[in-house]
Design an enzyme around this catalytic site. Structure first.
Site, PDB file in Angstrom:
ATOM      1  N   ASP A 140      21.079 -13.327   4.327  1.00 30.03           N
ATOM      2  CA  ASP A 140      22.519 -13.429   4.040  1.00 30.03           C
ATOM      3  C   ASP A 140      23.251 -12.113   4.280  1.00 30.03           C
ATOM      4  O   ASP A 140      24.326 -12.089   4.892  1.00 30.03           O
ATOM      5  CB  ASP A 140      22.691 -13.875   2.589  1.00 30.03           C
ATOM      6  CG  ASP A 140      24.147 -13.859   2.151  1.00 30.03           C
ATOM      7  OD1 ASP A 140      24.899 -14.743   2.581  1.00 30.03           O
ATOM      8  OD2 ASP A 140      24.522 -12.955   1.375  1.00 30.03           O
ATOM      9  N   ASP A 142       8.800   3.632   1.098  1.00 27.17           N
ATOM     10  CA  ASP A 142       8.398   3.247  -0.265  1.00 27.17           C
ATOM     11  C   ASP A 142       8.849   1.835  -0.624  1.00 27.17           C
ATOM     12  O   ASP A 142       8.738   1.420  -1.773  1.00 27.17           O
ATOM     13  CB  ASP A 142       8.997   4.230  -1.281  1.00 27.17           C
ATOM     14  CG  ASP A 142       8.127   5.473  -1.397  1.00 27.17           C
ATOM     15  OD1 ASP A 142       6.943   5.393  -1.010  1.00 27.17           O
ATOM     16  OD2 ASP A 142       8.639   6.495  -1.858  1.00 27.17           O
ATOM     17  N   HIS A 154      26.230 -11.690   7.096  1.00 23.92           N
ATOM     18  CA  HIS A 154      27.603 -11.265   6.754  1.00 23.92           C
ATOM     19  C   HIS A 154      28.106 -10.219   7.746  1.00 23.92           C
ATOM     20  O   HIS A 154      29.286 -10.121   8.020  1.00 23.92           O
ATOM     21  CB  HIS A 154      27.653 -10.695   5.337  1.00 23.92           C
ATOM     22  CG  HIS A 154      27.782 -11.733   4.269  1.00 23.92           C
ATOM     23  ND1 HIS A 154      28.846 -12.599   4.209  1.00 23.92           N
ATOM     24  CD2 HIS A 154      26.986 -12.049   3.208  1.00 23.92           C
ATOM     25  CE1 HIS A 154      28.712 -13.409   3.167  1.00 23.92           C
ATOM     26  NE2 HIS A 154      27.572 -13.103   2.550  1.00 23.92           N
ATOM     27  N   PHE A 160      13.063  -0.959  -6.493  1.00 24.38           N
ATOM     28  CA  PHE A 160      12.646  -0.131  -5.368  1.00 24.38           C
ATOM     29  C   PHE A 160      13.800   0.483  -4.572  1.00 24.38           C
ATOM     30  O   PHE A 160      13.561   1.066  -3.522  1.00 24.38           O
ATOM     31  CB  PHE A 160      11.752  -0.976  -4.444  1.00 24.38           C
ATOM     32  CG  PHE A 160      10.615  -1.635  -5.185  1.00 24.38           C
ATOM     33  CD1 PHE A 160       9.502  -0.893  -5.580  1.00 24.38           C
ATOM     34  CD2 PHE A 160      10.672  -2.980  -5.539  1.00 24.38           C
ATOM     35  CE1 PHE A 160       8.465  -1.488  -6.277  1.00 24.38           C
ATOM     36  CE2 PHE A 160       9.643  -3.584  -6.247  1.00 24.38           C
ATOM     37  CZ  PHE A 160       8.532  -2.837  -6.621  1.00 24.38           C
ATOM     38  N   HIS A 195      30.480 -17.692   4.496  1.00 25.66           N
ATOM     39  CA  HIS A 195      29.359 -18.640   4.443  1.00 25.66           C
ATOM     40  C   HIS A 195      29.695 -19.931   5.181  1.00 25.66           C
ATOM     41  O   HIS A 195      30.866 -20.279   5.357  1.00 25.66           O
ATOM     42  CB  HIS A 195      29.032 -18.995   2.989  1.00 25.66           C
ATOM     43  CG  HIS A 195      28.478 -17.852   2.206  1.00 25.66           C
ATOM     44  ND1 HIS A 195      28.304 -17.886   0.846  1.00 25.66           N
ATOM     45  CD2 HIS A 195      28.025 -16.636   2.599  1.00 25.66           C
ATOM     46  CE1 HIS A 195      27.788 -16.744   0.428  1.00 25.66           C
ATOM     47  NE2 HIS A 195      27.614 -15.971   1.482  1.00 25.66           N
ATOM     48  N   GLU A 248      13.366 -14.678  -3.390  1.00 21.64           N
ATOM     49  CA  GLU A 248      14.543 -14.739  -2.509  1.00 21.64           C
ATOM     50  C   GLU A 248      14.454 -13.741  -1.366  1.00 21.64           C
ATOM     51  O   GLU A 248      14.220 -12.553  -1.587  1.00 21.64           O
ATOM     52  CB  GLU A 248      15.822 -14.413  -3.299  1.00 21.64           C
ATOM     53  CG  GLU A 248      17.061 -14.519  -2.416  1.00 21.64           C
ATOM     54  CD  GLU A 248      18.256 -13.697  -2.906  1.00 21.64           C
ATOM     55  OE1 GLU A 248      19.372 -14.016  -2.485  1.00 21.64           O
ATOM     56  OE2 GLU A 248      18.066 -12.747  -3.681  1.00 21.64           O
ATOM     57  N   SER A 295      26.675 -17.666  -3.435  1.00 24.73           N
ATOM     58  CA  SER A 295      25.299 -17.701  -3.936  1.00 24.73           C
ATOM     59  C   SER A 295      25.235 -17.981  -5.433  1.00 24.73           C
ATOM     60  O   SER A 295      24.218 -18.468  -5.935  1.00 24.73           O
ATOM     61  CB  SER A 295      24.592 -16.377  -3.645  1.00 24.73           C
ATOM     62  OG  SER A 295      24.334 -16.274  -2.269  1.00 24.73           O
ATOM     63  N   ASP A 324      18.374 -16.825   1.451  1.00 24.88           N
ATOM     64  CA  ASP A 324      19.807 -16.785   1.152  1.00 24.88           C
ATOM     65  C   ASP A 324      20.610 -16.905   2.451  1.00 24.88           C
ATOM     66  O   ASP A 324      20.442 -16.111   3.371  1.00 24.88           O
ATOM     67  CB  ASP A 324      20.157 -15.478   0.430  1.00 24.88           C
ATOM     68  CG  ASP A 324      21.464 -15.589  -0.326  1.00 24.88           C
ATOM     69  OD1 ASP A 324      22.482 -15.971   0.283  1.00 24.88           O
ATOM     70  OD2 ASP A 324      21.470 -15.310  -1.536  1.00 24.88           O
TER      71      ASP A 324
HETATM   72 ZN    ZN Z   1      26.529 -14.233   1.104  1.00 20.28          ZN
END
Ligand code: ZN
Length: 488
Positions: free
Chosen positions: A331, A299, A335, A283, A449, A326, A113, A63
């Protein structure tokens, strides 16, 4: 790794050509880049496309992984291993076929995205923020979302009897994983409490429900990632965000025979795949942490571990499978302008790709690695070849200075929270620190982006179709063709 090693060997180890000019050849033979170029040519001359049908497809999305992320990520991966970063190769650098993908949205030059993944998984470009619908949808409008749904490659494959799955380091309800199950006018509608009352009244359901409550003939068989809060009721305490009292993890366990639900890396590793046909693993309450923070969250499974388990479950189906993997953290950290974590997760993607290559048969599995969009990371200046990619641009210990006389970093961003402090004399120790934010030109709380084309890498049946400069929607058509989805 055996099969992958064979691939690399086939692509790199070749006989040395007969010298044309004896004297220059002596010099050339000792030049690593010259030899590497020759090896690549030999591999290209011997390459024959696999025009057979793909039984399986594994689609990897880095991503926000634009070309600069690949280059800088590759250098960091090499340097982390004590090697020459510039000439190091990520696993997918060895793939024989590549293309450039135009990622723009139906309504914007730069995509998010949601549209980015929708174009790849459905063949339709839509508006930013929308998932699994065509470009006629209106922003955050339930009715036009419902009216303009388009099916995705996972749903089409499942209807043909294949198994399907999603693996991500984001919340499972985030935009990219939703590209394999979601149809919605707003990517923000992840749980019922994210939706305005009029949207619910108009008949739209949230993404967590869409994932778990999808009909048997399209529902994913494997979903591994984060985002527990969107699946659990508020009644369980702070871990739950749902207001409708639904426990969707319970529904997952009960609606399918041989279904399993796990919440830890240990639990995931203990899953006996021969007794498991349906696997949900969540998770973290939200997105999974970057791999460099896993010591604080022991974990958390790695992307490679999740990929491995997903393939084990899905590959039991003799008709084949389609899997989306992914690396979302690239990404997320771009950011924030934290190049260290973003680029470390490029390496994590590379490791997951290596696992997929190793665990699948190259004769029957098409593996595609691409990005939904880029991030405006820049790598500039003339730092020494061995300079730390995260640090200052320097040659032989001498910093290269900007026009105010201050040292500058090799990496920077077009926008984001990383500040350019021209009063401060940045040191190498600061710049290579794990929490350092690379400087950004345009101050934004979150980096925007990038809009340039992104690379696509392919390996396996029909991989040769990944070639040229193409629309992001083309990737859907290659996958559908490789699986022969249009044939009865
Ligand atoms: Zn993004």
């Amino acid at each position: 790794m055996k099969r992958f090693s064979v691939l690399l060997t086939m692509m790199t180890l070749t006989s040395w050509p007969v010298a044309v000019h004896a004297e220059p050849m002596m010099t050339a033979a000792a030049d690593t880049a010259f030899r590497e170029g020759q090896r690549s040519l030999d591999a290209a001359l011997r390459r024959t496309p696999n025009t057979g049908k793909a039984k399986n497809i594994i689609l990897f999305i880095g991503d926000g992984m634009g070309i600069n992320s690949v280059t800088a990520g590759r250098i960091l991966a090499g340097q982390t291993r004590g090697l020459d970063g510039a000439s190091y190769s990520l696993s997918f650098d060895a793939f024989p076929y590549t293309a450039l993908s135009k990622t723009y949205a139906a309504d914007a030059l730069v995509t998010d995205s949601a549209n980015g993944i929708s174009a790849i998984t459905t063949g339709f470009k839509t508006i930013n923020g929308a998932i699994g619908v065509n470009g006629k949808v209106r922003p955050k409008d339930c009715a036009t979302g419902l009216a303009n749904r388009v099916s995705n490659i996972a749903e089409q494959a499942k209807r043909k009897g294949l198994s399907t799955g999603v693996v991500t380091t984001s919340a499972l309800t985030d935009a990219t994983p939703a590209g394999f199950y979601g149809h919605i006018a707003s990517r923000d509608w992840q749980a019922d409490t994210d939706m305005p009352a009029e949207v619910t009244k108009a008949g739209c359901t949230d993404l967590a429900r869409q994932l778990v409550e999808a009909p048997d003939n399209v529902r994913l068989d494997v979903a591994l990632g984060g985002g527990a809060a969107k699946f659990l009721p508020k009644a369980v305490g702070s871990a739950g965000a749902r207001g409708d009292n639904r426990d969707l993890t319970k529904l997952w366990r009960t609606q399918t025979p041989a279904a399993k639900f796990v919440t830890t890396a240990k639990g995931l590793n203990a899953v006996e795949t021969k007794n498991t046909n349906s696997l949900l693993g969540i998770f973290a309450p939200s997105h999974l942490p970057s791999v460099i923070d896993h010591d604080k969250f022991p974990d958390t499974p790695s992307l490679a571990e999740m990929t491995s388990k997903a393939i084990e479950v899905l590959s039991k189906n003799p008709k084949g499978y389609v899997l989306l993997v992914e690396s979302a953290s690239i990404d997320k950290w771009h950011h924030r302008n934290n190049a260290y974590r973003a680029l470390t997760d490029v390496d994590e993607l590379s490791k997951a790709v290596a696992v997929a290559v190793d665990k699948s048969d190259p004769a029957e599995t098409l593996i595609i690695v691409t990005a939904d969009h880029s991030h405006a990371l820049a790598m500039s200046g003339y730092a020494a070849r061995e300079a730390d990619i995260l640090g200052l641009a320097r040659q032989k210990g001498v910093n290269q200075l900007d026009k105010t006389g201050k040292p500058r970093t090799i990496l920077s961003y077009a926008s984001g929270p990383g500040e350019q402090d021209h009063e401060h004399e940045l040191t190498q120790a600061e710049a290579v620190g794990p929490d350092f934010l690379q400087p950004a030109l345009v101050p934004l709380s979150s980096a925007a982006h990038g809009g340039e084309d992104v690379p696509v890498y392919a390996y396996g049946p029909q991989a040769h179709l990944i070639s040229g400069t193409v629309e992001s929607s083309y990737i859907y058509h290659v996958m559908a063709y490789a699986l022969s989805l249009s044939e009865d």
